[in-house]
Design an enzyme around this catalytic site. Structure first.
Site, PDB file in Angstrom:
ATOM      1  N   ARG A   1      -5.435  20.124 -14.233  1.00 39.74           N
ATOM      2  CA  ARG A   1      -5.412  18.333 -14.123  1.00 39.74           C
ATOM      3  C   ARG A   1      -4.570  17.309 -14.283  1.00 39.74           C
ATOM      4  O   ARG A   1      -3.440  17.715 -14.720  1.00 39.74           O
ATOM      5  CB  ARG A   1      -5.976  18.215 -16.022  1.00 39.74           C
ATOM      6  CG  ARG A   1      -6.586  17.006 -16.745  1.00 39.74           C
ATOM      7  CD  ARG A   1      -6.285  17.216 -18.159  1.00 39.74           C
ATOM      8  NE  ARG A   1      -7.385  16.302 -18.863  1.00 39.74           N
ATOM      9  CZ  ARG A   1      -6.608  15.549 -18.956  1.00 39.74           C
ATOM     10  NH1 ARG A   1      -5.405  15.006 -18.922  1.00 39.74           N
ATOM     11  NH2 ARG A   1      -7.458  14.546 -20.331  1.00 39.74           N
ATOM     12  N   PRO A   2      -4.555  16.380 -14.054  1.00 43.02           N
ATOM     13  CA  PRO A   2      -3.533  15.303 -13.664  1.00 43.02           C
ATOM     14  C   PRO A   2      -2.804  15.506 -14.330  1.00 43.02           C
ATOM     15  O   PRO A   2      -3.471  14.950 -16.022  1.00 43.02           O
ATOM     16  CB  PRO A   2      -4.209  13.977 -12.721  1.00 43.02           C
ATOM     17  CG  PRO A   2      -5.299  14.279 -12.194  1.00 43.02           C
ATOM     18  CD  PRO A   2      -5.511  15.953 -13.285  1.00 43.02           C
TER      19      PRO A   2
ATOM     20  N   ASN B   1      -1.913  12.780 -16.403  1.00 35.91           N
ATOM     21  CA  ASN B   1      -1.643  11.218 -17.705  1.00 35.91           C
ATOM     22  C   ASN B   1      -3.474  11.073 -17.060  1.00 35.91           C
ATOM     23  O   ASN B   1      -2.826   9.506 -17.099  1.00 35.91           O
ATOM     24  CB  ASN B   1      -0.878  10.515 -16.914  1.00 35.91           C
ATOM     25  CG  ASN B   1       0.371  11.154 -16.935  1.00 35.91           C
ATOM     26  OD1 ASN B   1       0.937  11.789 -17.698  1.00 35.91           O
ATOM     27  ND2 ASN B   1       1.719  10.257 -16.227  1.00 35.91           N
ATOM     28  N   CYS B   2      -3.855  11.267 -16.790  1.00 36.26           N
ATOM     29  CA  CYS B   2      -5.034  10.713 -16.502  1.00 36.26           C
ATOM     30  C   CYS B   2      -6.210  11.097 -17.896  1.00 36.26           C
ATOM     31  O   CYS B   2      -6.303  12.085 -18.176  1.00 36.26           O
ATOM     32  CB  CYS B   2      -6.018  11.305 -15.352  1.00 36.26           C
ATOM     33  SG  CYS B   2      -5.758  11.179 -13.532  1.00 36.26           S
ATOM     34  N   LEU B   3      -6.138  10.202 -18.370  1.00 40.74           N
ATOM     35  CA  LEU B   3      -6.857  10.715 -19.975  1.00 40.74           C
ATOM     36  C   LEU B   3      -8.851  10.846 -19.297  1.00 40.74           C
ATOM     37  O   LEU B   3      -9.451  10.707 -18.805  1.00 40.74           O
ATOM     38  CB  LEU B   3      -7.438   8.789 -20.690  1.00 40.74           C
ATOM     39  CG  LEU B   3      -5.728   8.537 -21.376  1.00 40.74           C
ATOM     40  CD1 LEU B   3      -6.098   7.369 -21.888  1.00 40.74           C
ATOM     41  CD2 LEU B   3      -5.266   9.481 -22.727  1.00 40.74           C
TER      42      LEU B   3
END
Lengths: 93, 103, 116
Positions: free
Chosen positions: B98-99, B101-103
């Site tokens: 999962r990236p 900084n992606c919420l």
């Protein structure tokens, strides 16, 4: 493998105040094992006989420093346990 | 299906294969086209080289732009291919972590 | 506003440097000019040939190599520190530049901040 009176385990980089404290504390029958950031010391000239100086191989590899030390001076995690067990006492700096 | 976390990301990028990608994409209602595969392959190579997924949508767009130019390196194009949060959706389908900084 | 982030801690020992790298990436994401300067033991971040698999971490060398793609303007290495650690420019990862850390450098940035 020679056994040591005291095995000094140093995980601090050369900039850390404990680095020079540790080097000053190494006696003639002692050994030095470099781990974690301590392995950066292999880039410097150390006043210790090569037969008494070791570094942990995975930490050298992580930092791209494997070529700086001959293979008989690098130890695995198991080798580290062996070194510590053969010394009379261990100081973790 | 290989093991996945609670957000549907593979636990290990090595367990990915194209069939796995198709199954994950379908969960998002996506049928993978050549345009999708181009980005998925790009992301897998990117991860291999840099050991990170692009950490945010903006950086995902930047990386795609660097590789394929403005026509594909823009948020509208990537949003159409990978709806929702494009970096997150694309990384999930590509089997990557999962990236950050992606919420 | 241009930012210079200085990393003077060695790689892998703590998370401070990684957080600084995240900050640099975030600034770059919003097209804010940002550069990284490595000094002290920090120059070891830039050494080629890192393999961190056995210490269960991602390779800092590989993470850093994404910086130019994300728009980080420069990866700078302090020349004194490189000398101390036996690093020539050819030992450093691609895009890294050896420079002198001092007012001449820091005056070129609106904001200079140390990691950690």
């Amino acid at each position: 493998m020679i056994s040591f009176k005291t095995l000094h385990i140093l995980n601090k980089p050369p900039e850390h105040s404990r680095f020079s404290l540790c080097l000053a504390a190494i006696g003639p029958e002692d050994g030095l094992l470099l781990t974690e950031n301590g392995v950066l010391a292999v880039t410097q000239r150390l006043a210790i006989h090569r037969e008494r100086c070791f570094a942990l191989a995975p930490d050298l590899e992580a930092r791209g420093l494997s070529a700086h030390l001959s293979s008989d001076q690098t130890v695995s995690f198991d080798g580290m346990v062996g070194l510590a067990a053969s010394a009379q006492n261990v100081i973790s700096w | 299906m290989p093991e996945r976390n609670n957000e549907g990301f593979l636990e290990s990028a090595e367990h990915w294969n194209p069939k796995v990608a198709e199954v994950i994409a379908r969960e998002d209602g996506i049928n993978l086209s050549d345009n999708h595969w181009e980005i998925i392959r790009f992301l897998r190579v990117f991860y291999k080289q840099h050991e990170i997924s692009p950490p945010s949508n903006r950086l995902f767009v930047k990386a795609v732009k660097e590789a394929f130019g403005e026509a594909k390196g823009n948020s509208i194009y990537l949003m159409q291919l990978f709806p929702g949060t494009p970096a997150k959706t694309a990384c999930r389908i590509a089997g990557l972590p999962r990236p950050t900084n992606c919420l | 506003m241009s930012t210079l982030i200085i990393i003077d801690q060695p790689p892998y020992g703590s998370w401070d440097g990684r957080e600084a790298l995240d900050m640099a990436f975030s600034l770059a994401a919003f097209d804010q000019p940002v550069s990284l300067l490595f000094c002290g033991a920090g120059v070891n971040w830039l050494r080629k040939g890192q393999d961190a698999a056995k210490v269960q971490q991602k390779s800092i060398e590989r993470n850093l190599s994404a910086a130019p793609i994300f728009g980080v303007e420069a990866l700078l290495a302090d020349s004194d520190a490189c000398g101390r650690y036996g690093l020539a420019e050819s030992d450093l990862l691609e895009h890294a530049i050896i420079t002198d850390f001092g007012p001449e450098l820091t005056n070129r940035f609106d904001h200079v901040a140390f990691a950690g």
